[in-house]
Motif scaffolding. Structure first.
Motif, short mmCIF file in Angstrom:
data_model
loop_
_atom_site.label_atom_id
_atom_site.label_comp_id
_atom_site.label_asym_id
_atom_site.label_seq_id
_atom_site.Cartn_x
_atom_site.Cartn_y
_atom_site.Cartn_z
N THR A 262 10.23 35.74 81.88
CA THR A 262 9.91 34.16 81.41
C THR A 262 8.67 33.63 82.46
OG1 THR A 262 12.01 34.30 80.52
CG2 THR A 262 10.59 32.28 80.61
N THR B 20 7.13 30.23 82.85
CA THR B 20 7.20 28.97 82.79
C THR B 20 6.18 27.93 83.55
OG1 THR B 20 8.50 28.47 84.50
CG2 THR B 20 9.75 29.10 82.72
N ASN B 21 5.81 26.66 82.84
CA ASN B 21 4.82 25.75 83.43
C ASN B 21 3.45 26.00 83.44
OD1 ASN B 21 7.29 24.18 83.63
ND2 ASN B 21 7.79 25.24 85.47
N ARG C 107 0.90 22.94 78.47
CA ARG C 107 1.88 23.34 79.21
C ARG C 107 2.86 24.07 78.31
NH1 ARG C 107 4.69 19.86 83.94
NH2 ARG C 107 6.23 21.43 84.66
N THR D 204 5.78 28.07 77.95
CA THR D 204 6.51 28.80 78.44
C THR D 204 6.35 30.13 77.55
OG1 THR D 204 8.28 27.67 79.03
CG2 THR D 204 8.95 29.73 78.69
N VAL E 144 7.86 34.17 76.60
CA VAL E 144 8.92 34.80 76.98
C VAL E 144 8.46 36.42 76.51
CG1 VAL E 144 11.33 35.52 76.77
CG2 VAL E 144 10.47 33.15 76.69
N THR F 74 5.87 25.13 73.71
CA THR F 74 5.53 23.98 74.43
C THR F 74 6.75 22.94 74.41
OG1 THR F 74 4.38 23.18 72.58
CG2 THR F 74 2.93 24.49 73.97
N VAL G 100 13.44 26.06 78.67
CA VAL G 100 13.38 27.44 79.47
C VAL G 100 14.41 28.34 79.18
CG1 VAL G 100 12.98 28.54 81.65
CG2 VAL G 100 11.83 26.33 81.38
N VAL H 165 12.07 34.84 86.21
CA VAL H 165 11.31 33.96 85.92
C VAL H 165 10.05 33.71 86.61
CG1 VAL H 165 10.99 31.31 85.46
CG2 VAL H 165 13.15 32.58 84.62
N ASP I 34 7.22 31.02 87.96
CA ASP I 34 6.92 29.54 87.78
C ASP I 34 5.12 29.49 87.81
OD1 ASP I 34 6.15 26.86 87.96
OD2 ASP I 34 7.87 26.44 89.39
#
Length: 404
Positions: free
Chosen positions: A5, A7-8, A19, A21, A23, A34, A38, A44, A46
């Protein structure tokens, strides 16, 4: 299969969606959102402060990382793939220049080996691009004139067999193809017999009428538009004007700012639009090699303002040349990676969205791989690049695995 994943990150699909995520399950994108939610996953990344873009697709390269695509050595092809992946290019089509059939077939075999067994930390090699073999002697450029022949089935089928069906693009000078028999045959059997091969027009001295008719006959791609191509005259029109005029041809554009002036690069994009222009490098083995490395083994010749690499090759004004200082001096390839070229196009005034479209989704469509590559979307291959605000590569995800 593992789940990853991200994210951000500021996501460009290549369309900017903001912005969000991404997967990934195995080697496939399973979700792009968006919403801010999460998934509860252990693995993950970042990506705060970074942009997430599709891996770039360079549709014509002749080397990278210090290696040429024509050596016939699998290890060299693997190194080329690694060098481009480190620069954010996750899919490649590898160029084959005019040479003896023995050399060409050896190179095709090495490329096919890497197509079938991808390098773990390297770009996906989609296949080979035979560029100069079936060109015109009048527009051979850096192609070896001794081995250029009219399009013919004997040599083509020899190359097709050597490539084990991985020959992805074949470039021809249409005026050398009598009644367009070669072009029409490949067009007719493109899907059933030739694995979706793309027929390009390049190293051509065709008239405007010949080029337009050849596109109607089945050509869908223009090899490094402007270079090795007739035209650019206010009365005597040629292949360049046909590429500009015909809506059904994909125009490759070398973006090192040496092969094509930014003025004409911008004019091509404005005329045809971002959905018909594909950014390429046509790069040599010096792509991805720091200047201090290759300069250490080169000889600087101040009278020529060029570095001599060997008996034939020179680096001048940031590009590869042959026969520098002689009447036959000519360009022989770029030294940039596609990420560097992408920055050039943005400097011309294009948005990141538009530049990315021409370096990802547009070439994917012409190459027939848009169902799997060329954009960040559910069901697509997980080839993703993380960029900082300066468009420098921070991380590369290849087939769902973090590699940098």
């Amino acid at each position: 299969m593992e789940t990853l994943t991200i994210t951000n990150g500021d996501i460009y699909t290549p369309k900017h969606i903001g912005r969000g995520t991404i997967v990934i399950h195995g080697d496939t994108i399973t979700e792009v959102t968006t919403s801010g939610a999460v998934p509860d996953k252990a693995n993950v990344i970042d990506a705060t402060g970074c942009m997430l873009i599709p891996g770039l697709i360079d549709g014509l390269v002749h080397g990278g990382g210090g290696c040429d695509t024509m050596t016939g050595r699998v290890a060299d092809i693997q190194r080329v793939a690694r060098a481009h992946a480190a620069a954010g290019v996750t899919t490649l089509v590898l160029g084959i220049s005019s040479a003896s059939m023995e050399v060409i077939n050896g190179a095709l075999q090495a490329i096919a080996n890497v197509v079938d067994a991808p390098v773990d930390d390297g770009a996906r090699v989609l296949g080979a691009y035979v560029e100069g073999k079936f060109g015109s002697l009048a527009r051979n450029g850096a192609q070896d004139a001794r081995f250029i022949t009219p399009p013919n089935f004997e040599e083509f089928h020899s190359m097709w067999a050597a490539s084990d069906g991985t020959l992805k693009v074949i470039s021809v000078a249409p005026e050398m193809d009598e009644d367009f028999r070669f072009i029409k045959h490949l067009t007719t059997f493109r899907t059933d017999a030739y694995n979706g091969i793309v027929i390009a027009m390049g190293h051509t001295d065709a008239t405007y009428q010949e080029a337009m008719a050849a596109i109607d006959a089945g050509i869908t791609r223009a090899t490094h538009t402007f270079n090795g191509m007739s035209g650019m005259h206010h009365r005597d029109l040629g292949a360049v004007e046909a590429v500009l005029a015909h809506q059904d041809i994909h125009a490759e554009l070398i973006v090192d700012e040496r092969h094509v002036s930014p003025f004409w690069g911008d004019a091509l994009i404005r005329r045809k639009g971002t959905e018909s222009v594909g950014l390429i490098t046509d790069c040599t083995e010096l792509a991805g090699v720091p200047p201090q490395e290759w300069q250490a083994r080169a000889t600087y010749m101040p009278e020529l303002e060029a570095y001599r690499l060997d008996a034939e090759k020179f680096v001048k004004a940031g590009a590869m040349y042959l026969d520098v200082g002689k009447p036959t001096e000519r360009l022989a390839g770029a030294n940039v990676t596609l990420m560097e070229g992408l920055r050039n196009v943005i400097d011309w005034g294009y948005s990141l969205e538009d530049a990315l479209t021409m370096a990802t989704l547009t070439p994917a469509r012409n190459l027939g791989i848009a169902n799997r590559m060329g954009s960040i979307a559910r069901g697509k291959a997980a080839d993703i690049v993380m960029l900082d605000p300066n468009l420098s590569v921070q991380s590369v995800i290849l087939r769902g695995k973090l590699k940098k």
